[in-house]
Design a protein around this motif. Structure first.
Motif, mmCIF file in Angstrom:
data_model
loop_
_atom_site.group_PDB
_atom_site.id
_atom_site.type_symbol
_atom_site.label_atom_id
_atom_site.label_comp_id
_atom_site.label_asym_id
_atom_site.label_seq_id
_atom_site.Cartn_x
_atom_site.Cartn_y
_atom_site.Cartn_z
ATOM 1 N N GLY A 203 12.798 3.134 -1.636
ATOM 2 C CA GLY A 203 11.955 1.954 -1.700
ATOM 3 C C GLY A 203 10.670 2.198 -0.920
ATOM 4 O O GLY A 203 10.295 3.342 -0.641
ATOM 5 N N LEU A 204 9.977 1.131 -0.571
ATOM 6 C CA LEU A 204 8.797 1.254 0.287
ATOM 7 C C LEU A 204 9.286 1.376 1.732
ATOM 8 O O LEU A 204 9.872 0.444 2.280
ATOM 9 C CB LEU A 204 7.884 0.030 0.141
ATOM 10 N N VAL A 205 9.066 2.523 2.315
ATOM 11 C CA VAL A 205 9.615 2.822 3.636
ATOM 12 C C VAL A 205 8.831 2.074 4.711
ATOM 13 O O VAL A 205 7.599 2.106 4.748
ATOM 14 C CB VAL A 205 9.566 4.345 3.903
ATOM 15 N N ARG A 206 9.550 1.382 5.580
ATOM 16 C CA ARG A 206 8.906 0.634 6.660
ATOM 17 C C ARG A 206 8.076 1.569 7.551
ATOM 18 O O ARG A 206 8.443 2.717 7.764
ATOM 19 C CB ARG A 206 9.959 -0.097 7.484
ATOM 20 N N GLY A 207 6.997 1.028 8.071
ATOM 21 C CA GLY A 207 6.102 1.830 8.891
ATOM 22 C C GLY A 207 5.054 2.561 8.074
ATOM 23 O O GLY A 207 4.365 3.438 8.591
ATOM 24 N N SER A 208 4.908 2.167 6.793
ATOM 25 C CA SER A 208 4.010 2.881 5.887
ATOM 26 C C SER A 208 2.772 2.059 5.536
ATOM 27 O O SER A 208 2.810 0.827 5.516
ATOM 28 C CB SER A 208 4.743 3.238 4.586
ATOM 29 N N LEU A 209 1.689 2.784 5.227
ATOM 30 C CA LEU A 209 0.459 2.175 4.715
ATOM 31 C C LEU A 209 0.383 2.442 3.224
ATOM 32 O O LEU A 209 0.406 3.592 2.791
ATOM 33 C CB LEU A 209 -0.767 2.771 5.422
ATOM 34 N N MET A 210 0.295 1.371 2.443
ATOM 35 C CA MET A 210 0.192 1.473 0.988
ATOM 36 C C MET A 210 -1.202 1.006 0.568
ATOM 37 O O MET A 210 -1.600 -0.115 0.868
ATOM 38 C CB MET A 210 1.257 0.605 0.309
ATOM 39 N N VAL A 211 -1.934 1.875 -0.114
ATOM 40 C CA VAL A 211 -3.271 1.542 -0.590
ATOM 41 C C VAL A 211 -3.225 1.318 -2.093
ATOM 42 O O VAL A 211 -2.647 2.118 -2.836
ATOM 43 C CB VAL A 211 -4.276 2.660 -0.242
ATOM 44 N N ILE A 212 -3.813 0.205 -2.527
ATOM 45 C CA ILE A 212 -3.920 -0.107 -3.957
ATOM 46 C C ILE A 212 -5.397 -0.061 -4.315
ATOM 47 O O ILE A 212 -6.200 -0.820 -3.773
ATOM 48 C CB ILE A 212 -3.336 -1.495 -4.273
ATOM 49 N N GLY A 213 -5.763 0.863 -5.214
ATOM 50 C CA GLY A 213 -7.158 1.046 -5.579
ATOM 51 C C GLY A 213 -7.406 0.778 -7.052
ATOM 52 O O GLY A 213 -6.598 1.142 -7.901
ATOM 53 N N ALA A 214 -8.521 0.134 -7.346
ATOM 54 C CA ALA A 214 -8.890 -0.139 -8.746
ATOM 55 C C ALA A 214 -10.327 -0.628 -8.795
ATOM 56 O O ALA A 214 -10.897 -1.072 -7.790
ATOM 57 C CB ALA A 214 -7.948 -1.177 -9.364
ATOM 58 N N ARG A 215 -10.893 -0.570 -9.985
ATOM 59 C CA ARG A 215 -12.178 -1.197 -10.238
ATOM 60 C C ARG A 215 -11.962 -2.711 -10.354
ATOM 61 O O ARG A 215 -10.821 -3.176 -10.480
ATOM 62 C CB ARG A 215 -12.787 -0.636 -11.535
ATOM 63 N N PRO A 216 -13.036 -3.523 -10.306
ATOM 64 C CA PRO A 216 -12.874 -4.982 -10.410
ATOM 65 C C PRO A 216 -12.181 -5.404 -11.708
ATOM 66 O O PRO A 216 -12.284 -4.724 -12.730
ATOM 67 C CB PRO A 216 -14.328 -5.484 -10.372
ATOM 68 N N LYS A 217 -11.476 -6.523 -11.635
ATOM 69 C CA LYS A 217 -10.832 -7.181 -12.777
ATOM 70 C C LYS A 217 -9.657 -6.394 -13.345
ATOM 71 O O LYS A 217 -9.268 -6.594 -14.495
ATOM 72 C CB LYS A 217 -11.836 -7.466 -13.906
ATOM 73 N N MET A 218 -9.091 -5.505 -12.556
ATOM 74 C CA MET A 218 -7.940 -4.736 -13.032
ATOM 75 C C MET A 218 -6.612 -5.393 -12.662
ATOM 76 O O MET A 218 -5.587 -5.090 -13.251
ATOM 77 C CB MET A 218 -7.983 -3.316 -12.453
ATOM 78 N N GLY A 219 -6.619 -6.267 -11.638
ATOM 79 C CA GLY A 219 -5.378 -6.935 -11.239
ATOM 80 C C GLY A 219 -4.919 -6.599 -9.833
ATOM 81 O O GLY A 219 -3.744 -6.766 -9.508
ATOM 82 N N LYS A 220 -5.844 -6.144 -8.968
ATOM 83 C CA LYS A 220 -5.456 -5.811 -7.587
ATOM 84 C C LYS A 220 -4.887 -7.025 -6.860
ATOM 85 O O LYS A 220 -3.828 -6.955 -6.243
ATOM 86 C CB LYS A 220 -6.673 -5.288 -6.798
ATOM 87 N N THR A 221 -5.622 -8.144 -6.928
ATOM 88 C CA THR A 221 -5.191 -9.331 -6.192
ATOM 89 C C THR A 221 -3.900 -9.894 -6.770
ATOM 90 O O THR A 221 -3.059 -10.445 -6.040
ATOM 91 C CB THR A 221 -6.299 -10.402 -6.202
ATOM 92 N N THR A 222 -3.723 -9.752 -8.079
ATOM 93 C CA THR A 222 -2.472 -10.195 -8.705
ATOM 94 C C THR A 222 -1.293 -9.412 -8.149
ATOM 95 O O THR A 222 -0.258 -9.987 -7.765
ATOM 96 C CB THR A 222 -2.548 -10.013 -10.236
ATOM 97 N N LEU A 223 -1.438 -8.092 -8.076
ATOM 98 C CA LEU A 223 -0.358 -7.264 -7.541
ATOM 99 C C LEU A 223 -0.141 -7.557 -6.060
ATOM 100 O O LEU A 223 1.004 -7.632 -5.586
ATOM 101 C CB LEU A 223 -0.686 -5.783 -7.754
#
Length: 461
Positions: A203-223
């Motif tokens: 799973g997502l291991v605790r103590g981790s930094l997860m970066v979500i990258g995208a151009r505008p209007k792709m759904g970053k804020t939704t995710l």
């Protein structure tokens, strides 16, 4: 004037040692060994004896008055702790070995109080010191010390260099917890089944930094908001959202739509179906009553603000599952010669925050416009705007790609989640659909075939 001694209870310390000498093979004794460390004892002799007891237990050696006395003698420590006679005296005056865990709790509480006093003295000394630190830097250090006190109270663990034996003991406890509760994921789930499958078994291991990258209007804020919802409602862990782009009321409205599956347009133009309003309201109340969702829409929040608020929620709730930041380049950066250096300070700080709070920090970032000049516009970590430090600091890097953003004839719902970096496991592509401001899983093989056919036709795959 009499000296005030630090908090301690010698009788409880003696009773812990005596109980172990009487019944070292019991489950209670093993629990005491995980609760206490030699430094938990105030008396130096008791520290020495307990250290030997713990070492013998780790090596599965027989523990009684004679074997412990012999071990102390071989280490030239027996006379320092009062000799064999003192060991027998401890055993003789132990009230009942059946209560050893209760005695251990008394010892641990006194140790925690001493630790708190020592830390408070550190804080006082720090405020008096004229060491070149600014007042702001001093208070940030004090925040860290308060976090350490909170962690020590809840876990009994201290920061700093630790013997590998202590680390091993904690690791064995964690492994045991994983297998004793088979319904509990190894890390934190995302709530998107296909993505969780890709991230298994950890799973997502605790103590981790997860970066979500995208151009505008792709759904970053939704995710971003969907990850927070899953953390709060299904993992039952607090999620703290820092929204630098969108007001808190809009975030709340978006999450109502995501959790209910109802188009939030009904809050603007109404609906003939009253049950939609009722269901949306029920979902809103569910989010509120969970007590696990916190939203901060402070404009241009700084790294220090995010750290301080996250620590406050940790103290208030006892734990944090996720800290989510939308998004990097809207944060107020420290002064630096270049933007990439300034934002690099932020990503390092957020990574350290993830480790400190033992949570997942999710950071959204805009990608460079240059990627749109490529034939294949699917994002890569190197597309991150204003900082190349992201690739070094993050544990997970996930890009979002939607063909419909570039081709109006394409299905506007089809979305690809591209896990490009994963320090803890596999990378790959997951296909999802975005409907009414929410993300839904879909048939992976069918969507992969469809995406490959469309991309080959357009020369983008």
């Amino acid at each position: 004037m009499s000296m005030i001694l630090p908090p301690h209870n010698l009788e409880a310390e003696q009773s812990v040692i005596g109980s172990i000498l009487l019944d070292a093979q019991s489950e209670s004794a093993q629990k005491v060994f995980t609760m206490l460390k030699p430094e938990s004892f105030y008396n130096r002799a008791h520290q020495t004896i307990f250290g030997v007891l713990k070492d013998m237990s780790t090596k599965n050696q027989t523990i009684d008055g004679l074997t412990v006395s012999d071990k102390l003698e071989k280490r030239s420590l027996l006379q320092q702790v009062g000799g064999f006679a003192y060991l027998m005296e401890i055993v003789k005056f132990t009230p009942s070995s059946a209560n050893m865990v209760a005695y251990a709790c008394v010892v641990r509480d006194s140790a925690m109080e001493r630790y708190g006093i020592a830390t408070a003295n550190q804080i006082t000394a720090l405020l008096y010191a004229r060491n070149g630190m600014s007042t702001r830097e001093k208070f940030e250090s004090i925040q860290t010390l308060f976090s350490e006190i909170t962690d020590h109270v809840k876990t009994g663990k201290r920061r700093g260099a630790r013997p590998l034996g202590d680390v091993m003991a904690d690791w064995l406890d964690e492994v045991d917890q994983r297998f004793s509760d088979t319904t509990r994921t190894r890390g934190i789930r995302t709530g998107i089944p296909s993505l969780d499958e890709l991230l298994q078994p950890k799973g997502l291991v605790r103590g981790s930094l997860m970066v979500i990258g995208a151009r505008p209007k792709m759904g970053k804020t939704t995710l971003y908001s969907q990850l927070a919802l899953n953390c709060a409602l299904h993992e039952n862990l607090p999620a703290v959202l820092f929204s630098l782009e969108m007001p808190d009321k809009q975030i709340f409205e978006r999450m109502i739509g995501q959790s209910s599956g109802i188009n939030t347009d009904i809050f603007y133009c109404g609906t003939d179906n009253d049950s939609d309003f009722a269901y949306a309201n029920a979902k809103a109340l569910e989010m509120v009553e969970s007590g696990n969702l916190f939203v901060d829409d402070t404009p241009g929040a700084s790294l220090s603000h995010i750290i301080a608020e996250s620590r406050r929620i940790k103290r208030q709730c006892g734990k944090v599952g996720m800290v989510l930041v939308d998004y990097l380049t809207l944060m107020r950066a420290e002064k630096a010669d270049r933007n990439d250096l300034a934002y690099g300070i932020i990503t390092k700080g957020l990574k350290n925050l993830a480790k400190e709070l033992d949570c997942i920090v999710v950071l959204l970032t805009q990608l460079n416009r240059d990627l749109e000049k490529r034939v294949n516009k699917r994002p890569q970590p190197s597309d991150s705007r204003d900082t190349g430090q992201i690739e070094q600091d993050c544990d997970y890097w996930l890009g979002i790609y939607r063909e419909g953003a570039y081709d109006e004839n394409a299905n506007q719902q089809d979305t690809e989640l591209l896990l490009r970096l994963n320090r803890h496991g596999r990378v790959g592509v997951v296909f999802v659909e975005q409907k009414n401001g929410a993300i839904y899983d879909c048939d992976q093989s069918q969507m992969r075939t469809k995406a490959e056919a469309a991309s080959k036709k357009q020369g983008r795959f």
